[in-house]
Design a protein around this motif. Structure first.
Motif, PDB file in Angstrom:
ATOM      1  N   ALA A 117       0.852  -1.189   0.000  1.00 41.42           N
ATOM      2  CA  ALA A 117       0.000   0.000   0.000  1.00 41.42           C
ATOM      3  C   ALA A 117       0.886   1.237   0.000  1.00 41.42           C
ATOM      4  CB  ALA A 117      -0.917   0.003   1.216  1.00 41.42           C
ATOM      5  N   ALA A 118       0.404   2.292  -0.640  1.00 36.29           N
ATOM      6  CA  ALA A 118       1.168   3.533  -0.742  1.00 36.29           C
ATOM      7  C   ALA A 118       0.265   4.730  -0.500  1.00 36.29           C
ATOM      8  CB  ALA A 118       1.818   3.655  -2.118  1.00 36.29           C
ATOM      9  N   VAL A 119       0.875   5.791   0.005  1.00 38.81           N
ATOM     10  CA  VAL A 119       0.215   7.089   0.132  1.00 38.81           C
ATOM     11  C   VAL A 119       1.013   8.095  -0.679  1.00 38.81           C
ATOM     12  CG1 VAL A 119      -0.282   9.005   1.704  1.00 38.81           C
ATOM     13  CG2 VAL A 119      -0.830   6.654   2.389  1.00 38.81           C
ATOM     14  N   VAL A 120       0.315   8.871  -1.512  1.00 36.64           N
ATOM     15  CA  VAL A 120       0.954   9.917  -2.306  1.00 36.64           C
ATOM     16  C   VAL A 120       0.285  11.236  -1.966  1.00 36.64           C
ATOM     17  CG1 VAL A 120       1.534  10.771  -4.608  1.00 36.64           C
ATOM     18  CG2 VAL A 120       1.440   8.295  -4.184  1.00 36.64           C
ATOM     19  N   THR A 121       1.024  12.159  -1.338  1.00 39.46           N
ATOM     20  CA  THR A 121       0.455  13.471  -1.065  1.00 39.46           C
ATOM     21  C   THR A 121       0.580  14.337  -2.313  1.00 39.46           C
ATOM     22  OG1 THR A 121       2.425  14.666  -0.274  1.00 39.46           O
ATOM     23  CG2 THR A 121       1.317  13.210   1.305  1.00 39.46           C
ATOM     24  N   GLY A 122      -0.394  15.210  -2.517  1.00 41.03           N
ATOM     25  CA  GLY A 122      -0.410  15.985  -3.746  1.00 41.03           C
ATOM     26  C   GLY A 122      -0.644  15.115  -4.963  1.00 41.03           C
ATOM     27  N   GLY A 123      -1.354  14.009  -4.769  1.00 42.81           N
ATOM     28  CA  GLY A 123      -1.492  13.006  -5.824  1.00 42.81           C
ATOM     29  C   GLY A 123      -2.592  13.261  -6.831  1.00 42.81           C
ATOM     30  N   ALA A 124      -3.289  14.393  -6.724  1.00 45.10           N
ATOM     31  CA  ALA A 124      -4.390  14.658  -7.646  1.00 45.10           C
ATOM     32  C   ALA A 124      -3.930  15.256  -8.974  1.00 45.10           C
ATOM     33  CB  ALA A 124      -5.412  15.591  -6.991  1.00 45.10           C
ATOM     34  N   SER A 125      -2.700  15.752  -9.027  1.00 38.50           N
ATOM     35  CA  SER A 125      -2.218  16.380 -10.262  1.00 38.50           C
ATOM     36  C   SER A 125      -0.699  16.385 -10.302  1.00 38.50           C
ATOM     37  CB  SER A 125      -2.738  17.828 -10.368  1.00 38.50           C
ATOM     38  OG  SER A 125      -2.233  18.613  -9.301  1.00 38.50           O
ATOM     39  N   LYS A 135       1.922  -0.895 -11.133  1.00 38.68           N
ATOM     40  CA  LYS A 135       2.672  -2.024 -10.581  1.00 38.68           C
ATOM     41  C   LYS A 135       1.783  -2.920  -9.713  1.00 38.68           C
ATOM     42  CE  LYS A 135       7.202  -1.072 -11.483  1.00 38.68           C
ATOM     43  NZ  LYS A 135       8.275  -2.040 -11.855  1.00 38.68           N
ATOM     44  N   GLY A 136       0.518  -2.523  -9.534  1.00 36.07           N
ATOM     45  CA  GLY A 136      -0.391  -3.280  -8.693  1.00 36.07           C
ATOM     46  C   GLY A 136      -0.534  -2.738  -7.284  1.00 36.07           C
ATOM     47  N   VAL A 137       0.230  -1.695  -6.962  1.00 27.69           N
ATOM     48  CA  VAL A 137       0.212  -1.122  -5.613  1.00 27.69           C
ATOM     49  C   VAL A 137      -1.150  -0.487  -5.323  1.00 27.69           C
ATOM     50  CG1 VAL A 137       1.247   0.637  -4.120  1.00 27.69           C
ATOM     51  CG2 VAL A 137       2.690  -0.718  -5.652  1.00 27.69           C
ATOM     52  N   LYS A 138      -1.610  -0.630  -4.093  1.00 28.15           N
ATOM     53  CA  LYS A 138      -2.854   0.005  -3.644  1.00 28.15           C
ATOM     54  C   LYS A 138      -2.523   1.421  -3.193  1.00 28.15           C
ATOM     55  CE  LYS A 138      -3.053  -3.469  -0.883  1.00 28.15           C
ATOM     56  NZ  LYS A 138      -3.386  -4.455   0.176  1.00 28.15           N
ATOM     57  N   VAL A 139      -3.072   2.409  -3.909  1.00 25.79           N
ATOM     58  CA  VAL A 139      -2.651   3.799  -3.717  1.00 25.79           C
ATOM     59  C   VAL A 139      -3.748   4.643  -3.077  1.00 25.79           C
ATOM     60  CG1 VAL A 139      -1.807   5.879  -4.860  1.00 25.79           C
ATOM     61  CG2 VAL A 139      -1.138   3.629  -5.728  1.00 25.79           C
ATOM     62  N   VAL A 149      -4.349  15.185   8.571  1.00 23.26           N
ATOM     63  CA  VAL A 149      -3.412  14.132   8.171  1.00 23.26           C
ATOM     64  C   VAL A 149      -3.750  12.823   8.884  1.00 23.26           C
ATOM     65  CG1 VAL A 149      -0.992  13.412   8.212  1.00 23.26           C
ATOM     66  CG2 VAL A 149      -1.587  15.760   7.587  1.00 23.26           C
ATOM     67  N   ASP A 150      -4.072  12.896  10.169  1.00 25.65           N
ATOM     68  CA  ASP A 150      -4.458  11.692  10.914  1.00 25.65           C
ATOM     69  C   ASP A 150      -5.679  11.023  10.287  1.00 25.65           C
ATOM     70  OD1 ASP A 150      -2.416  11.960  12.753  1.00 25.65           O
ATOM     71  OD2 ASP A 150      -3.655  12.998  14.242  1.00 25.65           O
ATOM     72  N   ALA A 151      -6.665  11.844   9.918  1.00 26.95           N
ATOM     73  CA  ALA A 151      -7.879  11.299   9.303  1.00 26.95           C
ATOM     74  C   ALA A 151      -7.573  10.668   7.949  1.00 26.95           C
ATOM     75  CB  ALA A 151      -8.924  12.397   9.153  1.00 26.95           C
ATOM     76  N   GLY A 152      -6.662  11.291   7.203  1.00 22.86           N
ATOM     77  CA  GLY A 152      -6.282  10.745   5.905  1.00 22.86           C
ATOM     78  C   GLY A 152      -5.613   9.390   6.036  1.00 22.86           C
ATOM     79  N   PHE A 153      -4.663   9.285   6.961  1.00 20.36           N
ATOM     80  CA  PHE A 153      -4.008   7.987   7.162  1.00 20.36           C
ATOM     81  C   PHE A 153      -4.995   6.940   7.657  1.00 20.36           C
ATOM     82  CE2 PHE A 153       0.214  10.265   7.375  1.00 20.36           C
ATOM     83  CZ  PHE A 153       0.794   9.555   6.326  1.00 20.36           C
ATOM     84  N   ALA A 154      -5.915   7.342   8.517  1.00 20.29           N
ATOM     85  CA  ALA A 154      -6.909   6.389   9.029  1.00 20.29           C
ATOM     86  C   ALA A 154      -7.774   5.852   7.881  1.00 20.29           C
ATOM     87  CB  ALA A 154      -7.778   7.053  10.090  1.00 20.29           C
ATOM     88  N   LYS A 155      -8.206   6.745   6.996  1.00 19.06           N
ATOM     89  CA  LYS A 155      -9.035   6.313   5.856  1.00 19.06           C
ATOM     90  C   LYS A 155      -8.241   5.429   4.907  1.00 19.06           C
ATOM     91  CE  LYS A 155     -11.855   8.096   2.040  1.00 19.06           C
ATOM     92  NZ  LYS A 155     -12.407   9.323   1.381  1.00 19.06           N
ATOM     93  N   ALA A 156      -7.009   5.826   4.614  1.00 21.43           N
ATOM     94  CA  ALA A 156      -6.171   5.052   3.697  1.00 21.43           C
ATOM     95  C   ALA A 156      -5.890   3.662   4.255  1.00 21.43           C
ATOM     96  CB  ALA A 156      -4.860   5.790   3.435  1.00 21.43           C
ATOM     97  N   ARG A 157      -5.585   3.593   5.534  1.00 18.30           N
ATOM     98  CA  ARG A 157      -5.255   2.299   6.153  1.00 18.30           C
ATOM     99  C   ARG A 157      -6.475   1.413   6.301  1.00 18.30           C
ATOM    100  NH1 ARG A 157      -1.232   5.409  10.421  1.00 18.30           N
ATOM    101  NH2 ARG A 157       0.458   5.736   8.902  1.00 18.30           N
ATOM    102  N   ALA A 158      -7.641   2.014   6.517  1.00 20.74           N
ATOM    103  CA  ALA A 158      -8.871   1.224   6.587  1.00 20.74           C
ATOM    104  C   ALA A 158      -9.172   0.569   5.242  1.00 20.74           C
ATOM    105  CB  ALA A 158     -10.037   2.107   7.016  1.00 20.74           C
ATOM    106  N   ALA A 159      -8.819   1.277   4.159  1.00 20.18           N
ATOM    107  CA  ALA A 159      -9.086   0.757   2.817  1.00 20.18           C
ATOM    108  C   ALA A 159      -8.031  -0.223   2.335  1.00 20.18           C
ATOM    109  CB  ALA A 159      -9.186   1.925   1.831  1.00 20.18           C
TER     110      ALA A 159
END
Length: 261
Positions: A8-16, A29-33, A65-75
């Protein structure tokens, strides 16, 4: 690190821009982003196209940021990859004189702080919180790797131009903290590297007149063109996949050295 569907990966500023290109390259590559961004419409669109998740995140706020990581990790589960592309810029001289009135003004400190908060402290905030999460993971491979991070600085960290005091300070800070963070996290098997992009084809430059874009391209020694976001993404993936890549700050700029203006 092997990049596949187990990661799993997190990309900040990943919308553009650079972040979007990296999110797409990781997903290929198959990574969950998970995409962290404030551009909800664009972020949701990119996330849907790559099978990822969008998290509306303001990197200057702990709770966001905490909420973002929580949502990303839940998914997707705990991320093993973090790529920091969220950033901003302004162009204001330290002090200047109005050509017409002679009035002298100095750089507004709130405007300076705004750039530092996003580019430097926002980057560190995401690094620290992601590192704490990565430390809960089981190490993998012969040398016990838990994660890899890539940060975005700029050639302005070394070749700051007129009006770039805040931007250069923020990006210089990202460069300066790369090695100590890599050393902080070495015993946990977490690698940290930073890319210093030159003049890249991003949404910020897309609206410039053709003659300005042509002049920018001509200023690059070779190749004489703007950098492409997929080239940034390729280097980011190399840093992540190559286990011996650690604690490095790498320019990606066509050999350009920025002039004063």
């Amino acid at each position: 690190m092997k990049l596949d569907s187990t990661v799993a990966a997190v990309v900040t500023g990943g919308a553009s821009g650079l972040g979007e290109a990296t999110a797409r390259a990781l997903a290929a590559k198959g990574v969950k982003v998970a995409i962290f961004d404030l551009q909800a419409e664009k972020g949701e669109k990119v996330a849907a196209e790559i099978g990822g998740v969008f998290c509306e995140v303001n990197v200057t706020l702990d709770e966001s940021v905490d909420a973002g990581f929580a949502k990303a990790r839940a998914a997707h589960g705990q991320e093993r990859v973090l790529v920091n592309c969220a950033g901003t810029a302004n162009g204001i001289k330290t002090a200047s004189r109005d050509k017409n009135t002679g009035e002298i003004k100095h750089f507004p400190l709130d405007a300076f702080n705004w750039v530092i908060q996003i580019n430097l402290i926002g980057t560190f905030r995401c690094i620290a919180k992601s590192a704490a999460g990565m430390m809960t993971l089981d190490p993998v491979g012969e040398f016990g790797e838990r994660g890899a991070m890539v940060n975005t600085a700029s050639v302005a960290a070394e070749d700051g131009q007129i009006g770039q005091a805040a931007y250069s300070a923020s990006k210089g800070g990202v460069v300066g903290m790369t090695l100590p963070i890599a050393r902080d996290l070495m015993s946990e098997g977490i690698r940290v590297n930073t890319i210093l992009p030159g003049i890249f084809e991003t949404p910020l430059l897309a609206g410039l007149p053709d003659n300005v874009r042509d002049a920018l391209s001509a200023s690059v020694p070779f190749p004489k063109r703007l950098g492409q976001p997929n080239e940034y993404a390729a280097l980011a993936l190399t840093m992540i996949e190559t286990g011996y890549f650690n604690g490095e700050d790498v320019r990606l700029d066509g050999a350009i050295r920025m002039a004063p203006r």
